[in-house]
Write an enzyme that holds these catalytic residues in place. Structure first.
Site, PDB file in Angstrom:
ATOM      1  N   HIS A 101       0.880  -1.175   0.000  1.00  0.00           N
ATOM      2  CA  HIS A 101       0.000   0.000   0.000  1.00  0.00           C
ATOM      3  C   HIS A 101       0.922   1.230   0.000  1.00  0.00           C
ATOM      4  O   HIS A 101       1.996   1.202   0.614  1.00  0.00           O
ATOM      5  CB  HIS A 101      -0.843   0.103   1.273  1.00  0.00           C
ATOM      6  CG  HIS A 101      -1.755  -1.044   1.551  1.00  0.00           C
ATOM      7  ND1 HIS A 101      -1.346  -2.175   2.181  1.00  0.00           N
ATOM      8  CD2 HIS A 101      -3.081  -1.188   1.329  1.00  0.00           C
ATOM      9  CE1 HIS A 101      -2.365  -2.996   2.320  1.00  0.00           C
ATOM     10  NE2 HIS A 101      -3.442  -2.423   1.820  1.00  0.00           N
ATOM     11  N   ASP A 104       2.259   2.019   3.341  1.00  0.00           N
ATOM     12  CA  ASP A 104       3.184   1.041   3.949  1.00  0.00           C
ATOM     13  C   ASP A 104       4.616   1.464   3.702  1.00  0.00           C
ATOM     14  O   ASP A 104       5.477   1.312   4.561  1.00  0.00           O
ATOM     15  CB  ASP A 104       3.098  -0.344   3.292  1.00  0.00           C
ATOM     16  CG  ASP A 104       1.744  -0.974   3.340  1.00  0.00           C
ATOM     17  OD1 ASP A 104       0.961  -0.636   4.232  1.00  0.00           O
ATOM     18  OD2 ASP A 104       1.477  -1.816   2.447  1.00  0.00           O
TER      19      ASP A 104
HETATM   20  C1  XUL Z   1      -7.441  -6.589   4.445  1.00  0.00           C
HETATM   21  C2  XUL Z   1      -6.678  -6.962   3.244  1.00  0.00           C
HETATM   22  C3  XUL Z   1      -5.858  -5.890   2.617  1.00  0.00           C
HETATM   23  C4  XUL Z   1      -5.805  -5.967   1.125  1.00  0.00           C
HETATM   24  C5  XUL Z   1      -5.098  -4.818   0.464  1.00  0.00           C
HETATM   25  O1  XUL Z   1      -8.207  -7.599   4.961  1.00  0.00           O
HETATM   26  O2  XUL Z   1      -6.684  -8.097   2.834  1.00  0.00           O
HETATM   27  O3  XUL Z   1      -4.596  -5.927   3.161  1.00  0.00           O
HETATM   28  O4  XUL Z   1      -5.175  -7.143   0.712  1.00  0.00           O
HETATM   29  O5  XUL Z   1      -5.620  -3.590   0.806  1.00  0.00           O
END
Ligand code: XUL
Ligand code: CO
Length: 441
Positions: A101, A104
């Protein structure tokens, strides 16, 4: 200089008889199968948020996991050092891909412009590390759920200025993904849903989410991003009810809004089970629509009702999933991303290695067993036979849409009473057991 000196070299493959906890038993990344390496078949990816931002915190207490590189006064310098450690880990665990992300990898600044500046710095750093190591980006995404501004959603927020902020953030995250050669881009709508219908206009929120996704499609065209867009369904948590509840509701949503040609699905095991489905069910629903994209590899805990994001070593579950993935023709530009985290007391860096070694070995073994099941053909042949009455005669005309109730009534009245055939579930379960049972007794 190594940031992970206690695990000095890449994890070796030592074969099934090895008792070395820091060795692969089933995953030999260089093994050639059908002209491709096992690494190319499985396309393992490390989730940055769990592996390098997870601290072990839970609603009852703070983090337990302390990493030596998390020190210093400047958050951008810490982020760079953390990323150096992450790429050292990716290389040592022999993962060909990573996922992130935006928030992150780079710290959020005091304004959107400052956040973008931080992201630029870390994307540049990531580009250098990718070049130096050969590790590639499976997908990027934007965190539209942690900051309090998103407490009532991002694209589904009742406030249009939050929608605009989210749009700006996704635009930037897509550009970062493009810059790093990301093969996919993921939309997980953690807060795209509602807590109570008392304050919610469900129809307008769904319209807004669709408008947002159309804008993302347009922006991908504008910047030349040709990666695959993926929706990651989840029924709940953090929001009580999420709009992308499961794959079936995701397909209906995409088709309702004319988006189905632009998206596939990123299926997460623990999200499937939270929705009351099996992992294999979600894979089959996506595959049936030609929309199987990628996998977030993890597992829930059957005794707990939330997203525990554990590493998965359940060979039976993974074998059945792999049978469905292989029958669907594989994951294309997708991969197996370990969206899984260490348990709170697993505080050592070695634990991060053990966790991923187990996850990779389990998938490698499941892949091999699934290939054997498909090559032997007994399971497939059983299912094929079960539907054989649709291969010829009026059954074939049913499938072709070339017959109606009137003619079927004539056929039913003129034929002997149909005889039920056994579904043979227990026989088939034993068949699967014969493949998955350990053979070294
Ligand atoms: C949350 C989840 C996230 C997604 C990406 O449950 O799985 O980490 O994979 O936003
Ligand atoms: Co996920």
């Amino acid at each position: 200089m190594s940031l992970i000196p206690s695990v000095p070299s890449p994890i070796p493959y030592e074969g099934p008889a090895s008792l070395n906890p820091l060795a692969f038993k089933f995953y030999d990344p260089t093994e050639m199968i059908d002209g491709r390496t096992l690494s190319e078949h499985l396309r393992f990816s490390i989730a940055y948020w769990h592996a390098f931002r997870g601290t072990g915190s839970d609603p009852f207490g703070p983090g337990t996991i302390v990493r030596p590189w998390e020190s210093g006064s400047d958050p951008v310098s810490i982020a760079k050092k953390r990323m150096d450690a992450a790429f050292e880990f990716f290389e040592k665990i022999r993962a060909p891909f990573w996922c992130f992300h935006d928030r992150d990898i780079a710290p959020e600044g005091s304004s959107l412009a400052e956040s973008n500046k931080h992201l630029d710095a870390l994307v540049a750093h990531g580009g250098e590390l990718q070049k130096a190591t050969g590790v590639k980006l499976l997908w990027g995404t934007a965190n539209l759920f942690s900051n309090p501004r998103y407490m009532c959603g991002a694209a589904t927020n009742p406030d249009a200025s939050i929608f605009a902020y989210a749009a700006a953030q996704v635009k930037k995250a897509m550009e970062a993904t493009l810059e790093l050669g990301g093969e996919n881009y993921v939309f997980w709508g953690g807060r795209e849903g509602y807590e109570t219908l008392l304050n919610t206009n469900l129809k307008r929120e769904q319209d807004h989410l669709a408008a947002f996704l159309h804008m993302a499609v347009d922006h991908a065209k504008a910047i030349g991003f040709r990666g695959q867009f993926l929706i990651e369904p989840k029924p709940k948590e953090p929001t009580k009810h999420q709009y992308d509840f499961d794959v079936a509701s995701g397909i209906a949503f995409l088709r309702t809004y004319g988006l189905e040609g632009h998206f596939k699905f990123n299926i997460e095991t623990n999200h499937a089970t939270l929705a009351g489905h099996t992992f294999q069910h979600e894979i089959e629903v996506a595959a049936a629509a030609g929309m199987l994209g990628s996998i977030d590899a993890n597992s829930g805990d059957p005794l707990l009702g939330w997203d525990t994001d554990q590493f998965n070593t359940d060979i039976r579950e993974l074998t059945l999933a792999m049978v469905s993935i292989l029958k669907a023709g594989g994951l294309g530009s997708g991969g197996l991303n370990f969206d899984a985290k260490l348990r709170r007391p697993s505080i050592d860096i070695e634990d991060l290695f053990y966790a991923h070694i187990g996850g990779m070995d389990a998938y490698a073994l499941a892949f091999k067993i699934a290939r054997k099941i498909l090559a032997d053909g007994t399971l497939d042949e059983f299912v094929r036979q079960r539907y054989a009455s649709y291969d010829t005669g009026f059954g074939q005309r049913i499938e072709a849409g070339a017959i109606g109730f009137r003619e079927l009534e004539e056929i039913a009245l003129g034929a002997p009473e149909p005889q039920p055939a056994s579904g043979r579930q227990e026989y088939l379960e034993n068949l699967i057991l014969s493949y998955t049972a350990p053979r070294h007794f």
